[in-house]
Design a protein around this motif. Structure first.
Motif, PDB file in Angstrom:
ATOM      1  N   GLY C   3       0.672  -1.074   0.090  1.00  0.00           N
ATOM      2  CA  GLY C   3      -0.082  -0.034   0.021  1.00  0.00           C
ATOM      3  C   GLY C   3       0.780   1.317  -0.129  1.00  0.00           C
ATOM      4  O   GLY C   3       0.179   2.286  -0.083  1.00  0.00           O
ATOM      5  N   ASN C   4       2.227   1.268   0.034  1.00  0.00           N
ATOM      6  CA  ASN C   4       2.907   2.414   0.057  1.00  0.00           C
ATOM      7  C   ASN C   4       3.508   2.806  -1.140  1.00  0.00           C
ATOM      8  O   ASN C   4       4.600   3.561  -1.181  1.00  0.00           O
ATOM      9  N   SER C   5       2.736   2.383  -2.228  1.00  0.00           N
ATOM     10  CA  SER C   5       3.361   2.825  -3.506  1.00  0.00           C
ATOM     11  C   SER C   5       2.096   3.077  -4.410  1.00  0.00           C
ATOM     12  O   SER C   5       0.912   2.606  -4.082  1.00  0.00           O
ATOM     13  N   ILE C   6       2.156   4.143  -5.349  1.00  0.00           N
ATOM     14  CA  ILE C   6       1.267   4.647  -6.138  1.00  0.00           C
ATOM     15  C   ILE C   6       1.719   4.951  -7.510  1.00  0.00           C
ATOM     16  O   ILE C   6       2.825   5.406  -7.790  1.00  0.00           O
ATOM     17  N   GLY C   7       0.819   4.689  -8.279  1.00  0.00           N
ATOM     18  CA  GLY C   7       1.475   4.690 -10.041  1.00  0.00           C
ATOM     19  C   GLY C   7       1.894   3.586 -10.313  1.00  0.00           C
ATOM     20  O   GLY C   7       2.430   2.724  -9.932  1.00  0.00           O
ATOM     21  N   ARG C   8       1.609   3.275 -11.834  1.00  0.00           N
ATOM     22  CA  ARG C   8       1.708   2.048 -12.422  1.00  0.00           C
ATOM     23  C   ARG C   8       3.255   2.203 -13.121  1.00  0.00           C
ATOM     24  O   ARG C   8       4.078   1.342 -13.131  1.00  0.00           O
ATOM     25  N   LEU C   9       3.434   3.346 -13.764  1.00  0.00           N
ATOM     26  CA  LEU C   9       4.510   3.470 -14.613  1.00  0.00           C
ATOM     27  C   LEU C   9       5.735   4.626 -13.955  1.00  0.00           C
ATOM     28  O   LEU C   9       6.660   4.478 -13.991  1.00  0.00           O
ATOM     29  N   THR C  11       5.906   5.699 -10.504  1.00  0.00           N
ATOM     30  CA  THR C  11       5.702   5.023  -9.319  1.00  0.00           C
ATOM     31  C   THR C  11       6.363   5.772  -8.045  1.00  0.00           C
ATOM     32  O   THR C  11       7.588   6.156  -8.107  1.00  0.00           O
ATOM     33  N   LEU C  12       5.516   6.274  -7.017  1.00  0.00           N
ATOM     34  CA  LEU C  12       6.230   6.686  -5.904  1.00  0.00           C
ATOM     35  C   LEU C  12       5.835   5.602  -4.778  1.00  0.00           C
ATOM     36  O   LEU C  12       4.683   5.173  -4.707  1.00  0.00           O
ATOM     37  N   THR C  13       6.901   5.373  -3.921  1.00  0.00           N
ATOM     38  CA  THR C  13       7.063   4.619  -2.815  1.00  0.00           C
ATOM     39  C   THR C  13       7.606   5.306  -1.840  1.00  0.00           C
ATOM     40  O   THR C  13       8.582   6.062  -1.890  1.00  0.00           O
ATOM     41  N   THR C  14       6.689   5.782  -0.645  1.00  0.00           N
ATOM     42  CA  THR C  14       7.181   6.291   0.394  1.00  0.00           C
ATOM     43  C   THR C  14       7.491   5.416   1.719  1.00  0.00           C
ATOM     44  O   THR C  14       6.985   4.454   1.804  1.00  0.00           O
ATOM     45  N   GLY C  24      11.540   9.030   3.644  1.00  0.00           N
ATOM     46  CA  GLY C  24      12.184   8.675   2.322  1.00  0.00           C
ATOM     47  C   GLY C  24      11.131   8.552   1.213  1.00  0.00           C
ATOM     48  O   GLY C  24       9.979   8.194   1.428  1.00  0.00           O
ATOM     49  N   ALA C  25      11.466   8.727   0.021  1.00  0.00           N
ATOM     50  CA  ALA C  25      10.714   8.232  -1.009  1.00  0.00           C
ATOM     51  C   ALA C  25      11.630   7.455  -2.211  1.00  0.00           C
ATOM     52  O   ALA C  25      12.722   7.832  -2.413  1.00  0.00           O
ATOM     53  N   VAL C  26      11.118   6.801  -3.177  1.00  0.00           N
ATOM     54  CA  VAL C  26      11.518   6.347  -4.332  1.00  0.00           C
ATOM     55  C   VAL C  26      10.600   6.707  -5.354  1.00  0.00           C
ATOM     56  O   VAL C  26       9.695   6.176  -5.510  1.00  0.00           O
ATOM     57  N   VAL C  27      11.246   7.275  -6.488  1.00  0.00           N
ATOM     58  CA  VAL C  27      10.320   7.718  -7.696  1.00  0.00           C
ATOM     59  C   VAL C  27      11.042   6.963  -8.694  1.00  0.00           C
ATOM     60  O   VAL C  27      12.065   6.948  -9.194  1.00  0.00           O
ATOM     61  N   ASP C  28      10.140   6.049  -9.269  1.00  0.00           N
ATOM     62  CA  ASP C  28      10.631   5.098 -10.404  1.00  0.00           C
ATOM     63  C   ASP C  28       9.876   5.355 -11.475  1.00  0.00           C
ATOM     64  O   ASP C  28       8.627   5.395 -11.581  1.00  0.00           O
ATOM     65  N   GLY C  29      10.569   5.046 -12.614  1.00  0.00           N
ATOM     66  CA  GLY C  29      10.011   5.351 -13.826  1.00  0.00           C
ATOM     67  C   GLY C  29      10.047   6.637 -14.674  1.00  0.00           C
ATOM     68  O   GLY C  29       9.328   6.853 -15.664  1.00  0.00           O
TER      69      GLY C  29
END
Lengths: 370, 370, 370, 370
Positions: C3-9, C11-14, C24-29
């Protein structure tokens, strides 16, 4: 979900480049109430760490993992666990000469083609340094599997170039720098590696990983078979070019009467299936074997091209592993642990009400892998 | 997403049991504007169909695939494509005797353990009959890859039990019931199979699949490397126990100076990498090889247990393939096509703006696999 | 994916808790090649930051965001972007008194019920402090949307308790601590808040966010309609209890002849749809409105229970916002930006080849929202 | 995963166009062992069916749902459940006149812009006919929730244009064609609709759906809060423009001392939160309210453009609902059921071991919604 996350319910997301400021990870979905501290993670990270022997890269990274969230008063809370390792021993200048040329056998060319640019320092994101975070996350999965489910995971070197090793004593793997499960063969491995380093070349390896005590029922047919998700997790490790479950490629030459594992009230009589039938765990040991290619970063020159497309000769100096397989055992164990925990959670989500009929036969006690 | 879907953007979801009323699939995410009709799909489905030769199951299914949605006035609309095949030649009564016993080497025991019950008719969901829908969906992916991107996909039998085959003439694979790429070896295969069928036993096989014309840049490091997702897709095919990319397990014995593929302005000089470096396509041919176990459904008796846990002897009669590998070529091609199209869409989502520097070297023209 | 990620392509995980060591956060894609530095991110984070006015929490956090990966030589590389903010002004001891009691209207009781334990320090993970990372990630999305696509995003306070505001001058929102788009109403808001703070109570708010310049075609029917994914993204912000697209709940009383927006060669004549029809963007402004509840952390006493289930009285002291809505504007803008970029990437993945027929009518130039 | 699937663990994928050969769905992840037959599904589908009253479309579809897989000997097997409805009463020719023009307020223009083409027959994929499959799948979720967890779901008409209805007797909703929970108001609704139909116009509506008996703990912060996923599921229904949880937009005018629900050992004293705090269920009733716009398909003429961009007048004849809200109740109930079951499975995946401390207070017995 983009490509830097793995797992559906127990999810690992990693970030970080080889010579950037830090590597990090987010482990989401961990069940709450698991006792966890830095030491749990560092034990596995230490096993993977570079600079441990003269046969691995001489880069000196302390790999001190900090837990930034998701743990409170010594136990997991169910919220995401943030992990961070600062890079300390970066030497980006070592890589100035590959800025404009593509090392053969590396990801330099493909990253450039994909993204139009690349972080050339030590391979950037494609560096095996990224696997530190896999091992850190794997340590959490592993602890849960051990404490709550009694599942044990161990791996070992099965082959180094021409030298095949039998798992005579798996308890010995941490006593030598090769994760070799046969103490009597260590001297031979040392001699081989010594000569290899001298020659300036590198070598491939085969690693086996095994999970014991796995309950039957894990795996989600038809596409997310346990075997399929293990193949995904392990083929995704740097340098891996092959994955086998159980008898693996040996099945090509087997007859049905040879291959199938008989079932008796006392358990299976063999384990050629590697603990998985129809994509679902049988209760026997899960056996996975992987092939790691020799690193392409060697002192011997190779032909390549530069950023302008002109031919160049590439020679790699600096700090590299002559056999990436030598450090792959903890990484492969981590990926096995992460995949199993993810599947355990997926399984209980759907099937927590199921009362299996009949009771499972005993696991792998008497199973022998062919 | 549960286990019966594969792909992130080009997504295949399948349903259906071997002896239920129908098999079906939903293909979601297909780009609009692709000309598509039943014949496009049936061409591939026919290649897989059972009852084509005396070396495959004698179940007679017409496998008539209906397109139920997502195609309008002869072209795809971008909405989900529903596919359906009615089962015609069900004989559920053939399976009454395995209702209460677990066939060794099959998924009977594991489905029962996982779900607490199972559809025992012909293996239910675990039957290879499910792969009809993979082939149907793969035909759509394949057409897009061919028409829009110029990507060709072909597979062939590489080994049948002890008989190793070289791909002498891949254009000949559809001219014989073995997908054998060497017409001169067909007689030998026939003799082998004839003796095998007579003995009541079964045999394993190795299948190779190749994609040509793949652009560089496909694959999403670090976990969804193209190699990792191919391993997932192919290990998820029934009976597969091993997957190799490029040189595969041969890398274990290779040195770095042998393994790495040199790059020249005219292209790569070899293709030991199998077209993938760092998890991203290089522009060379993608080479994947899989091992399929011998079917466990044979006339020779085996030890097992029944639902009460008591020992029983199991003998399989009825309609079964003595070598599931013989029909696996179109299935493996389908999974390769689906994975490549999914990754093509993922790649252009993120990187559609990228202008690659430098221009890609030529692909696989002069590449040779080791 | 947990539940801590949003977006398919995109993607934000906090990760991170209110009084843990860091967020912290990871912005992927993220597409590669986007110029990005700390200042780009800090501009938005500053707008959200607490301690900016006397009407927000007096916790003093510098909110200094570090970019740990995914950016090299000033541009994004296409690899995951790691972001980190160290918590500085933690005062976990402020929360000792809620360790064993559940604040009404807060997540204390539900986290305890879900996980069996909770990090009670300032709400732990449920704190609005988590939204710092949303704003940081949103700044990246926002820059891409602006630079590459010409999409502008702005939000403003639409209502504070009984005070309704019209967007008279949206350029003025950053000139007052309320994100009020009508400079003439600021004094009234100040008076209201002053009295509210004195009373020890809190108040709800409505925020509107608007995206201009959005191309037609974004949104993935049928379940991931753009409206549906915006509702998910915005309802997921702390304290939000309602989401409207375009005319929102006013449609209940509208007739079809009133509601539908006519189309002319010069564009739509109105925008009651809020820029979305059938779940797909029309090219007009996207209008979203959200309702934020009053914070439950107030000085006035409330009835509750303690960990033993016994009745207690709860009074909240310490540092709290009397209106969480006052800081929600940048957060809502961030979630809008993230969702739009994710859908832009999803759309071009499937439809990059499409040449729209006919050419789109002009966007929202003459559109007026009802 | 593309846009035609919803749910992470209990997953629904739908396909089919309004005037194509069939509509279908795959329900994946359903727990095994649930008794299920056609009648379970048809009961809900009948409630939604068109042609039931003179206030809904006069299209006559029997909506006979076939279960094609995933059920064996009367119970679910844990494998995907394939569902199919053949379209019978298609009249594609009715739509020839909108082939080249875009109906205002419909998805015609946006589908064309997105995909470059569209199935114009009755809206194709954008038709509310797609919701048949949602209701069919929802019936499965609903049965599991009721049988295994004791969760009840009911919905009702809350407002029709200017007419507001109080839920005086929710047991009466199936006794009238409006799903009206106040039998005394039915005559008024009939009169309103009669006049509306005569005028050739349409009207909006508000629907409330409620789940009772929900255990505390469902919801996955921070992005997949139960409220956020409900907003996604319900905003994704055709024509929905607003979603509220609990007090919804009324919170804008509330003070903290008014809004927060006090907790006592005997339960919560009110339910302004709508059963969700911090994104997690409290154990009280879940209350969701949605706004449905008036259909744009009316006999009154509207301005639009044709495929060449030229101005045209559009008048809709044929079979249409004057108030789509009248049939939305079963659809909204279905989406609520699907979302709750998905979250129940997600919750038990992570937290099956948790023993909540303290015991939950009683649910909604004495709760009243404001």
């Amino acid at each position: 979900m983009s490509g830097n996350s793995i797992g559906r319910l127990f999810t690992l997301t990693t970030f970080g480049e080889s010579h950037g400021p830090a590597l990090g990870a987010v482990v989401d979905g961990c069940p709450p109430g698991l006792a966890l501290d830095d030491a749990d993670i560092m034990a596995d990270v230490e096993r993977r760490r570079s600079g441990k022997s003269r046969y691995t890269s001489q880069r000196r990274e302390p790999d001190r993992v900090r837990i930034l969230s998701g743990v409170f008063e010594g136990v997991t809370t169910g919220t995401p666990i943030g992990l961070l390792v600062e890079n300390v021993d970066q030497r980006p200048k070592d890589y100035a000469d590959i800025r404009d040329r593509f090392r053969p056998g590396h990801a330099d060319y493909t990253y450039q083609q994909k993204y139009g640019l690349r972080d050339y320092r030590g391979g950037g994101r494609s560096s095996a340094r990224e696997t530190v975070m896999r091992v850190a996350a794997g340590a959490i999965a592993r602890k849960y599997l051990r404490i709550r489910l009694g599942i044990g995971i161990h791996g070992y070197l099965r082959q180094l170039g021409p030298i095949r090793i039998e798992p005579v004593d798996v308890s010995a793997v941490d006593d030598n720098p090769f994760f070799c499960p046969d103490p009597g063969r260590v001297a031979e491995l040392e001699a081989f590696m010594k000569a290899l380093v001298k020659s300036g070349d590198s070598i491939g390896a085969r690693i086996d990983v095994v999970a014991s005590g796995v309950p039957p029922g894990l795996g989600e047919p038809v596409f997310d078979k346990l075997s399929a998700d293990l193949a995904h997790a392990l083929m995704g490790i740097n340098a891996v070019k092959g994955v086998e479950i159980g008898a693996g490629f040996a099945v090509v030459g087997q007859k049905g009467s040879e291959h199938r594992d008989a079932i008796t009230p006392r358990g299976f009589t063999s384990n050629r299936a590697g603990g998985i039938l129809g994509g679902i765990s049988t209760g026997q040991d899960i056996h996975v074997s992987i092939a790691l290619k020799p690193t392409s970063s060697i002192r011997l020159p190779a032909r390549s091209i530069d950023a302008a497309g002109a031919p160049v000769e590439v020679v790699t100096r600096g700090r590299h592993d002559p056999c990436v397989g030598l450090r792959a055992t903890p990484i492969a164990e981590a990926m096995l642990a992460i995949t199993l925990l993810d599947h355990y959670l997926r399984h209980r989500a759907q099937n927590a009400d199921v009362r299996a009929v009949p009771p499972a036969v005993p696991g792998s006690a008497d199973a022998a892998r062919d």
